[in-house]
Enzyme design. Structure first.
Site, short mmCIF file in Angstrom:
data_model
loop_
_atom_site.label_atom_id
_atom_site.label_comp_id
_atom_site.label_asym_id
_atom_site.label_seq_id
_atom_site.Cartn_x
_atom_site.Cartn_y
_atom_site.Cartn_z
N VAL A 170 0.91 -26.71 10.94
CA VAL A 170 0.14 -27.42 9.91
C VAL A 170 1.03 -27.80 8.72
O VAL A 170 0.97 -28.93 8.23
CB VAL A 170 -1.07 -26.56 9.44
CG1 VAL A 170 -1.90 -27.32 8.41
CG2 VAL A 170 -1.95 -26.16 10.64
N ARG A 189 9.44 -17.67 7.33
CA ARG A 189 9.93 -16.34 7.69
C ARG A 189 11.39 -16.43 8.10
O ARG A 189 12.22 -15.66 7.67
CB ARG A 189 9.11 -15.85 8.89
CG ARG A 189 8.54 -14.50 8.75
CD ARG A 189 7.63 -14.16 9.89
NE ARG A 189 7.25 -15.32 10.71
CZ ARG A 189 6.16 -15.38 11.45
NH1 ARG A 189 5.34 -14.37 11.48
NH2 ARG A 189 5.88 -16.44 12.18
N ASP A 241 -11.96 -16.10 15.64
CA ASP A 241 -11.66 -17.26 14.79
C ASP A 241 -12.95 -18.03 14.47
O ASP A 241 -13.19 -18.39 13.32
CB ASP A 241 -10.64 -18.17 15.50
CG ASP A 241 -10.35 -19.42 14.71
OD1 ASP A 241 -9.62 -19.33 13.71
OD2 ASP A 241 -10.88 -20.49 15.07
N LYS A 290 -14.91 -18.58 10.74
CA LYS A 290 -15.38 -19.88 10.24
C LYS A 290 -16.90 -19.83 9.95
O LYS A 290 -17.37 -20.36 8.95
CB LYS A 290 -15.07 -20.97 11.26
CG LYS A 290 -13.56 -21.20 11.42
CD LYS A 290 -13.25 -21.98 12.67
CE LYS A 290 -11.79 -22.33 12.78
NZ LYS A 290 -11.40 -22.82 14.10
P1 NAP Z 1 2.24 -21.50 12.58
O1 NAP Z 1 2.64 -22.71 13.32
O2 NAP Z 1 2.42 -20.16 13.22
O3 NAP Z 1 3.02 -21.51 11.17
C1 NAP Z 1 3.03 -20.42 10.30
C2 NAP Z 1 4.11 -20.64 9.27
O4 NAP Z 1 4.05 -19.59 8.33
C3 NAP Z 1 5.53 -20.62 9.84
O5 NAP Z 1 6.32 -21.56 9.17
C4 NAP Z 1 6.01 -19.20 9.52
O6 NAP Z 1 7.42 -19.13 9.33
C5 NAP Z 1 5.31 -18.95 8.22
N1 NAP Z 1 5.05 -17.54 7.98
C6 NAP Z 1 4.29 -16.69 8.70
N2 NAP Z 1 4.29 -15.46 8.15
C7 NAP Z 1 5.08 -15.54 7.06
C8 NAP Z 1 5.50 -14.61 6.07
N3 NAP Z 1 5.07 -13.35 6.10
N4 NAP Z 1 6.32 -15.03 5.08
C9 NAP Z 1 6.75 -16.33 5.04
N5 NAP Z 1 6.39 -17.26 5.95
C10 NAP Z 1 5.57 -16.87 6.94
O7 NAP Z 1 0.71 -21.57 12.16
P2 NAP Z 1 -0.19 -22.88 11.98
O8 NAP Z 1 -0.80 -23.24 13.28
O9 NAP Z 1 0.54 -23.89 11.20
O10 NAP Z 1 -1.39 -22.26 11.09
C11 NAP Z 1 -1.23 -21.98 9.73
C12 NAP Z 1 -2.59 -21.63 9.12
O11 NAP Z 1 -3.48 -22.71 9.29
C13 NAP Z 1 -3.27 -20.42 9.75
O12 NAP Z 1 -4.02 -19.74 8.77
C14 NAP Z 1 -4.23 -21.06 10.74
O13 NAP Z 1 -5.33 -20.24 11.04
C15 NAP Z 1 -4.65 -22.27 9.97
N6 NAP Z 1 -5.14 -23.39 10.79
C16 NAP Z 1 -4.42 -23.83 11.83
C17 NAP Z 1 -4.87 -24.90 12.57
C18 NAP Z 1 -4.14 -25.42 13.76
O14 NAP Z 1 -4.69 -26.29 14.46
N7 NAP Z 1 -2.93 -24.98 14.04
C19 NAP Z 1 -6.08 -25.54 12.21
C20 NAP Z 1 -6.79 -25.07 11.10
C21 NAP Z 1 -6.31 -23.99 10.40
P3 NAP Z 1 8.47 -19.43 10.53
O15 NAP Z 1 8.31 -20.88 10.81
O16 NAP Z 1 9.79 -19.10 9.96
O17 NAP Z 1 8.03 -18.57 11.67
N1 HSE Z 2 -7.12 -21.97 16.50
C1 HSE Z 2 -8.07 -22.76 15.83
C2 HSE Z 2 -8.90 -23.51 16.86
C3 HSE Z 2 -7.39 -23.73 14.91
O1 HSE Z 2 -8.48 -23.57 18.02
O2 HSE Z 2 -9.96 -24.01 16.52
C4 HSE Z 2 -8.35 -24.52 14.06
O3 HSE Z 2 -8.98 -23.70 13.11
#
Ligand code: NAP
Ligand code: HSE
Length: 417
Positions: A12, A43, A192, A196
């Site tokens: 994201v 991280r 999840d 929501k």
């Molecule tokens: P992701 O791809 O796993 O990215 C997480 C990011 O956070 C990575 O850059 C990671 O660093 C960093 N991170 C994790 N723990 C950390 C820490 N302790 N200190 C510093 N950096 C840290 O996750 P994502 O899919 O983008 O999701 C991010 C958020 O959005 C989550 O809360 C998720 O529930 C929400 N969300 C996601 C989606 C979706 O479709 N993916 C939709 C709605 C909401 P590294 O890159 O170095 O590992």
């Molecule tokens: N893991 C979540 C889903 C991301 O599949 O709906 C969006 O919140």
């Protein structure tokens, strides 16, 4: 210029940075100011990334940076994200988050703490603006019911399984597409969607429930037999989040559900989400769109950033003063009523059906329809029941499970009509 820091530059975070750049003229016109991401927190600083902003591993370089106006939390998790967001609020930053797990546990504390704007559109249903719809667009209504497909990963898996594809293979694909949570058991276990649902319920009913308080079941036990049964009886299987108001009680539940094929929500396939909201003034409204994925989620995150850049501060959960008149209570899980589908694998012996029917009858459960599927060396019995209470069906299942001819765990799916 509004300067933002992004804590978490993964699926994201990267999409937010790219789309802020791609649509920067339009965003500037809509916000009235240029918006620029000036620092990211990750991280692993050595990971190869497709974006070009300075990175750090120390979140305080963002939350305490005097240049930064808005902290965008996109790292995920509960307690570590809480620490980051709290630090940002205490240092007078506006906050945008997509983190539903954080909000499921800490939304009321954060609301109390937030003296600056706090927005979280992307936390529910990805790209669908359901928070703004419920909190702002429907603010004149008592909300009678919310029913939705609010996990893209599960809907994607269930849609692909209908084509005969393997559960594990499809889950892996959802992870590769960036739909799933870092730990995908949050998706397939229903947690999840529950996070929501709790957020939506706080806006609709001002109710402060935690995931542990509500009924949560995932899609891990759904198999091809269930999908075949659904097809044969004119249903689709969907993971639904349901919030219903009856009198002064609110029922909150997440579980796989059999829904009639003709219903609009049945036709929602793949990563798409859909939420139906019934208000006492407006009637039923329905919202549809991509529920997960980098760009869809970035669309919602950036809309929050624009809202804050415009100078707006909305009441976080939608209430400027406490809702004193209507104290609503959570309905105890065992009192929730539903129709059920049961899948029971048995050795093919005389009297089997009679014993099962007796157990159902003594627990006040009447059978609506029945189907028998012979398998290699055993038989699958598939029942649909009339409406009964959660505690009655659970007791009946316990008793059926103990019968010596029942050879596998009894599975059940609720039917919503
Ligand atoms: P992701 O791809 O796993 O990215 C997480 C990011 O956070 C990575 O850059 C990671 O660093 C960093 N991170 C994790 N723990 C950390 C820490 N302790 N200190 C510093 N950096 C840290 O996750 P994502 O899919 O983008 O999701 C991010 C958020 O959005 C989550 O809360 C998720 O529930 C929400 N969300 C996601 C989606 C979706 O479709 N993916 C939709 C709605 C909401 P590294 O890159 O170095 O590992
Ligand atoms: N893991 C979540 C889903 C991301 O599949 O709906 C969006 O919140």
């Amino acid at each position: 210029m509004v300067k933002i820091g992004i804590v978490g530059v993964g699926t994201v975070g990267e999409a937010v940075i790219k789309n802020l750049e791609k649509n920067k003229d339009l965003i500037k016109a809509r916000a009235g100011k240029e918006i620029k991401a000036i620092k990211g927190v990750v991280r692993d600083i050595n990971k190869k990334r497709d974006i070009d902003i300075p990175l750090t591993t120390d979140y305080k370089e963002v939350t305490r940076n005097p240049e930064i106006d808005i902290v965008v939390e996109l790292m995920g998790g509960v307690e570590s994200a809480y620490e980051v967001v709290k630090d940002a609020l205490l240092h007078n930053k506006a906050v945008v988050t997509a983190n539903k797990a954080l909000l499921a546990y800490h939304r009321f504390e954060l609301q109390k703490l937030a003296k600056t704007p706090f927005e979280y559109e992307a936390s529910v249903a990805g790209g669908i603006p359901i928070i703004k719809a419920l909190r702002d667009g429907l603010s004149a209504n008592h909300i009678l019911e919310i029913k939705g497909i609010i996990n893209g990963t599960c809907n994607y898996i269930l849609s692909e399984m209908k084509k005969g594809r393997d559960y594990k293979e499809v889950l892996k694909e959802a992870q590769q597409k960036g739909y799933a949570e870092a730990d995908p058991t949050f998706d397939v276990g229903g947690y999840d969607a529950a996070h929501k649902l709790l957020i939506l319920a706080s806006i609709a009913y001002n109710i402060d429930a935690k995931p542990e308080d509500i009924l949560i079941e995932g899609i891990e036990n759904i198999n091809l037999t269930d999908i075949e049964f659904a097809k044969e009886f004119g249903y689709e299987i969907k993971l639904l989040g349901i919030a219903k108001k009856t009198g002064s009680e609110i029922e909150l539940r997440v579980h796989p559900t059999l829904i009639r094929k003709e219903e609009m929500i049945s036709k929602v396939e793949g990563v798409m989400n859909a939420v139906s909201v019934i208000g006492d003034v407006v009637g039923e409204t329905m919202y549809y769109g991509p529920g997960a994925g980098g760009d869809a989620t970035a669309s919602a995150v950036i809309s929050d950033i624009i809202e804050i850049a415009r100078g707006n501060k909305n009441p976080m959960l939608g209430y400027k003063i406490p809702l004193e008149l209507e104290k609503l209570n959570l309905k105890p899980t065992e009192e929730i009523k539903s129709k059920y589908y049961l899948r029971i694998a048995v050795n093919d012996k005389l009297g089997v059906l009679e014993k099962i029917a007796n157990i159902l009858a003594t627990n006040n459960i009447s059978i609506e329809s029945f189907l028998q599927k012979p398998r290699n060396g055993y038989v699958k019995l598939l029942f649909a029941t009339h409406i009964c209470k959660e505690k009655e069906i659970k007791k009946a299942i316990d008793e059926i499970q103990k019968l010596d001819f029942v050879i596998k765990p009894v599975n059940y799916i609720r039917i919503e009509e």
